[in-house]
Structure formats: C-alpha cells, structure tokens
Design an enzyme around this catalytic site. Structure first.
Site, PDB file in Angstrom:
ATOM      1  N   LYS A 106       2.092  34.152   0.001  1.00  0.00           N
ATOM      2  CA  LYS A 106       2.940  34.287   1.195  1.00  0.00           C
ATOM      3  C   LYS A 106       2.124  34.674   2.420  1.00  0.00           C
ATOM      4  O   LYS A 106       2.565  34.463   3.547  1.00  0.00           O
ATOM      5  CB  LYS A 106       4.070  35.288   0.946  1.00  0.00           C
ATOM      6  CG  LYS A 106       3.611  36.640   0.462  1.00  0.00           C
ATOM      7  CD  LYS A 106       4.794  37.462  -0.027  1.00  0.00           C
ATOM      8  CE  LYS A 106       4.344  38.628  -0.879  1.00  0.00           C
ATOM      9  NZ  LYS A 106       4.952  38.637  -2.209  1.00  0.00           N
ATOM     10  N   LYS A 117      -5.076  44.635  -0.734  1.00  0.00           N
ATOM     11  CA  LYS A 117      -3.911  44.962   0.094  1.00  0.00           C
ATOM     12  C   LYS A 117      -4.213  46.097   1.065  1.00  0.00           C
ATOM     13  O   LYS A 117      -3.759  46.074   2.212  1.00  0.00           O
ATOM     14  CB  LYS A 117      -2.709  45.342  -0.791  1.00  0.00           C
ATOM     15  CG  LYS A 117      -2.075  44.158  -1.502  1.00  0.00           C
ATOM     16  CD  LYS A 117      -0.733  44.541  -2.100  1.00  0.00           C
ATOM     17  CE  LYS A 117      -0.133  43.402  -2.908  1.00  0.00           C
ATOM     18  NZ  LYS A 117       1.138  43.773  -3.543  1.00  0.00           N
ATOM     19  N   LYS A 166      -5.602  31.020  -3.279  1.00  0.00           N
ATOM     20  CA  LYS A 166      -4.378  30.802  -4.050  1.00  0.00           C
ATOM     21  C   LYS A 166      -3.172  30.694  -3.117  1.00  0.00           C
ATOM     22  O   LYS A 166      -3.186  31.234  -1.996  1.00  0.00           O
ATOM     23  CB  LYS A 166      -4.180  31.918  -5.085  1.00  0.00           C
ATOM     24  CG  LYS A 166      -3.838  33.272  -4.521  1.00  0.00           C
ATOM     25  CD  LYS A 166      -3.392  34.220  -5.645  1.00  0.00           C
ATOM     26  CE  LYS A 166      -2.638  35.397  -5.045  1.00  0.00           C
ATOM     27  NZ  LYS A 166      -1.947  36.224  -6.007  1.00  0.00           N
TER      28      LYS A 166
HETATM   29  P1  AMP Z   1       3.581  37.936  -5.812  1.00  0.00           P
HETATM   30  O1  AMP Z   1       4.274  36.894  -4.997  1.00  0.00           O
HETATM   31  O2  AMP Z   1       2.151  38.098  -5.425  1.00  0.00           O
HETATM   32  O3  AMP Z   1       4.360  39.222  -5.895  1.00  0.00           O
HETATM   33  O4  AMP Z   1       3.509  37.377  -7.301  1.00  0.00           O
HETATM   34  C1  AMP Z   1       4.599  37.240  -8.165  1.00  0.00           C
HETATM   35  C2  AMP Z   1       4.141  36.597  -9.467  1.00  0.00           C
HETATM   36  O5  AMP Z   1       3.687  35.270  -9.224  1.00  0.00           O
HETATM   37  C3  AMP Z   1       2.975  37.309 -10.144  1.00  0.00           C
HETATM   38  O6  AMP Z   1       3.143  37.306 -11.544  1.00  0.00           O
HETATM   39  C4  AMP Z   1       1.765  36.499  -9.750  1.00  0.00           C
HETATM   40  O7  AMP Z   1       0.758  36.569 -10.718  1.00  0.00           O
HETATM   41  C5  AMP Z   1       2.342  35.098  -9.644  1.00  0.00           C
HETATM   42  N1  AMP Z   1       1.664  34.325  -8.613  1.00  0.00           N
HETATM   43  C6  AMP Z   1       1.663  34.582  -7.270  1.00  0.00           C
HETATM   44  N2  AMP Z   1       0.952  33.651  -6.608  1.00  0.00           N
HETATM   45  C7  AMP Z   1       0.482  32.790  -7.536  1.00  0.00           C
HETATM   46  C8  AMP Z   1      -0.315  31.596  -7.484  1.00  0.00           C
HETATM   47  N3  AMP Z   1      -0.767  31.088  -6.329  1.00  0.00           N
HETATM   48  N4  AMP Z   1      -0.586  30.964  -8.644  1.00  0.00           N
HETATM   49  C9  AMP Z   1      -0.113  31.450  -9.807  1.00  0.00           C
HETATM   50  N5  AMP Z   1       0.636  32.541  -9.936  1.00  0.00           N
HETATM   51  C10 AMP Z   1       0.941  33.220  -8.823  1.00  0.00           C
END
Ligand code: AMP
Ligand code: TRP
Length: 338
Positions: free
Chosen positions: A202, A116, A199
């Site tokens: 957003k 980040k 992965k």
């Molecule tokens: P974030 O959107 O990065 O704040 O992630 C929120 C939650 O979703 C966290 O627990 C991440 O580990 C999970 N997460 C985000 N992106 C993925 C993805 N592509 N696959 C699996 N888990 C995800």
C-alpha cells in the site's frame, strides 16, 4: 477414529481499505483453503492497526470492510472462526506477559519494525509499533495454533513467537504450542506492477503498480495491460532478468491454477501484449464475484456484526482458558469472588 485437526491462526490489518492482490495471493487465499482441513481462526487485527495513527471512523469502517472482504474471498463462518482482535481482550492481556519475556534487543532486530520506524521517524515511532510482534505472538500462542499462514515477510515474527513461547514453557512449564509458519512457495511474494523490484504494497510509489481488489475491475485491467516488463520478447519465468514478466506469470498461475511451465508453453512465440491482455481478463473474471459477495456483506452490516460477534464468542472460549492457565503459571493471585 476422527483425527484431531491441526489449528491455524492468522491475522490481517484493517488499514488499507481494500485488500490488494499481494494480500490475497500471499496470504488470504491460503486461509480459504485451510478452513477445509484445519481448525481455523482468523482475526482482523485492529489492535495492530493503531500502531500507526488511524482515524477512528475510518478504522471502524475498514474493520468491517476487511471482514466483508474475507467473507467475500470465501471464508465461511460455519467452517472457521472469524473475529475482530479487539473483541477478544485476552490477546492484549497475554501480550503484556509476553512483553515481559521478550528481550529489548530481540524486538529491535525485527526487520519490519526497522522498516516501519525508519518511515515514521524517531518521534513518530510508538512503543506500540516496537512491541507489535509481541502482540502478534500472543495472537498465535493464545490459541495454541500449529500453523500460521502468512506471506514471507512475516517469517521473522513467527520465529519470535516460537522463541517467546518456548521461553515461557521453559520457565513456567509446558503451556504453549510452538507454531510453524505456513508459507506457499509459488505465490509467497507479489511484486509491484510498475516496479517489480519491490513487493506490491500500500505504500507503493506509483498507484499504477498496485491492484486493489475493491477497485473497478476496468481500472485494474488497465494496470495489468500497462505493467512494466523487460524489453525482450520471450515469455519465460526468470526472476533475475525478467522480474516484471515473472510476476505476471506468478499472478496468472495463482489465479487460474495453471502452472507457470504450462503458461510458458501456452504463450510460446507470443509477445508480452497478449499475455497482459489475457491476464487482465483472467483477473476481471476472478474479481467480479468477489466484489459482489463483499458488497452483500457491506450492505447488511447487522448480519456482518452478528457473524463477528459469534466469532468473538468462539475465540474467547479458547483465549480465556489459555490466559487463565498462563496467569496461574506466572503466579498472579486469582481474583476471589467478591
Ligand atoms: P499487510 O498489508 O502488509 O498488512 O499484509 C497483510 C498480509 O498480506 C500479510 O500476511 C503479508 O505477508 C501479505 N502480503 C502483503 N503484501 C504482500 C505481497 N506483495 N506479496 C505477498 N504477500 C503479501
Ligand atoms: N503482522 C501481520 C501482518 O502484518 C498481521 C498479524 C497480526 C498476524 N497478528 C497475526 C498474522 C497473527 C498472523 C498471525 O500481516
């Protein structure tokens, strides 16, 4: 005798507006299941969100939207404690203590911070972003959570939580439960539909690669139908040589409960097209009731705020007790009644 339920805690940031399929299958889906078997605490982590600049009005709206979506996926406020992180100020108070127990080098090794901060540049990187994992540790430790359901990318933060908690316990005496990460193997990681090497996130390069749960289902269905796959014809799970197809099989399996092996069997002899079309339908069926439930909460913000206020009150009872204990052990002078 009733056995004591293990406690889980998890958090999700209210930053993207709609959740995407990776958030749901990688994390939130487990939250819903765990409320049946665990003493579950779930937070919309707005303090974490401001480690990256946020528009105030958008942040407020996203916080309600995140809570509404969590309820939409099936979280039940009578079965779990759902709250907004900033409603429980003890998190930030414990985080300060934990900041003073975390090594600079230790925090600098966090890969999410490295990623980040590389994106933000040195001047754009705040100290808040640097200590983000320490606040996360406080979120977890303040409830003495046993398990933390998250996606694979959060494993390092849970390890830091254990290290810092252990350090506190060693220095001041047994205080905190050391948590275990709780990571579902099958759906731990969902990949971008256009670029299955990265992965789903957003910050994806192409909007076609990411499936937003609050989007019109027809729009998402189209993304499944045009997902990037290899040039082969055989429907077989193989992350190495068929990453796109394997991702689709993972998603299909996670949404239906049908195992990947059964899916390989079911689609034997078929080309990729029918699988994509069927997955688009599976997703549409799954997402329609989710959107309807979420919308009900968005249409009644007073009820939503009431649920969050109740959650915060339940959370604070635990957090305040843990914080008082930690403050006392650290040696802070208790404030006398004036
Ligand atoms: P974030 O959107 O990065 O704040 O992630 C929120 C939650 O979703 C966290 O627990 C991440 O580990 C999970 N997460 C985000 N992106 C993925 C993805 N592509 N696959 C699996 N888990 C995800
Ligand atoms: N850092 C987590 C993420 O990016 C969100 C989070 C904050 C969290 N506090 C938490 C997750 C406590 C689990 C437990 O997804």
């Amino acid at each position: 005798m009733a056995t004591q339920r293990l406690r889980v805690l998890s958090g999700i940031q209210p930053t993207a507006g709609s959740f995407h399929l990776g958030n749901y299958l990688g994390a939130v889906r487990q939250w819903v299941a765990l409320q049946e078997t665990h003493d579950a605490f779930y937070a919309v982590v707005d303090l974490h969100a401001i480690t990256i600049p946020q528009d105030p009005e958008e942040l407020r709206a996203s916080t309600r939207l995140a809570a509404a979506q969590l309820l939409g996926t099936g979280l039940d406020p009578t079965r779990c404690t759902l709250f907004v992180q900033s409603h429980v100020p003890e998190h930030a108070q414990l985080a300060w203590v934990m900041n003073c127990l975390t090594g600079f080098g230790e925090a600098a090794r966090m890969t999410q911070f490295k990623d980040k901060s590389a994106k933000q540049g040195t001047e754009g990187t705040t100290v808040g972003l640097f200590t983000y994992p320490v606040l996360q540790a406080a979120d977890i430790l303040i409830y003495n959570a046993h398990r933390v359901p998250v996606g694979e990318d959060q494993r390092q933060h849970i390890e830091l939580t254990r290290d810092v908690g252990e350090r506190f316990n060693a220095r001041y005496g047994p205080t905190f439960t050391l948590p275990e990460p709780y990571i579902l193997k099958e759906a731990a990681k969902i990949y971008d539909l256009q670029d299955p090497a990265i992965k789903m996130s957003k910050s994806a390069s192409s909007p076609k690669g990411i499936v937003w749960l609050m989007d019109e289902p027809a729009k998402s269905a189209k993304k499944f139908r045009s997902a990037v796959t290899d040039t082969g014809t055989e429907i077989r799970f193989d992350r190495e040589t068929k990453p796109g197809l394997s991702n689709l099989l993972t998603i299909y399996s996670a949404l239906t409960g049908i195992s990947v092996a059964e899916l390989e069997e079911k689609f034997t002899g078929q080309l990729y097209g029918p699988l994509k079309t069927e997955l688009a339908e599976v997703f549409t069926h799954w997402v329609a009731p989710f959107r309807a439930r979420t919308q009900e909460y968005l249409d009644d913000p007073a009820e939503l705020d009431r649920i969050l206020a109740e959650g915060a009150e339940k959370a604070r009872a635990h957090a305040a007790a843990t914080l008082a204990d930690a403050y006392e052990k650290v040696g802070f002078l208790p404030a006398a009644q004036a």
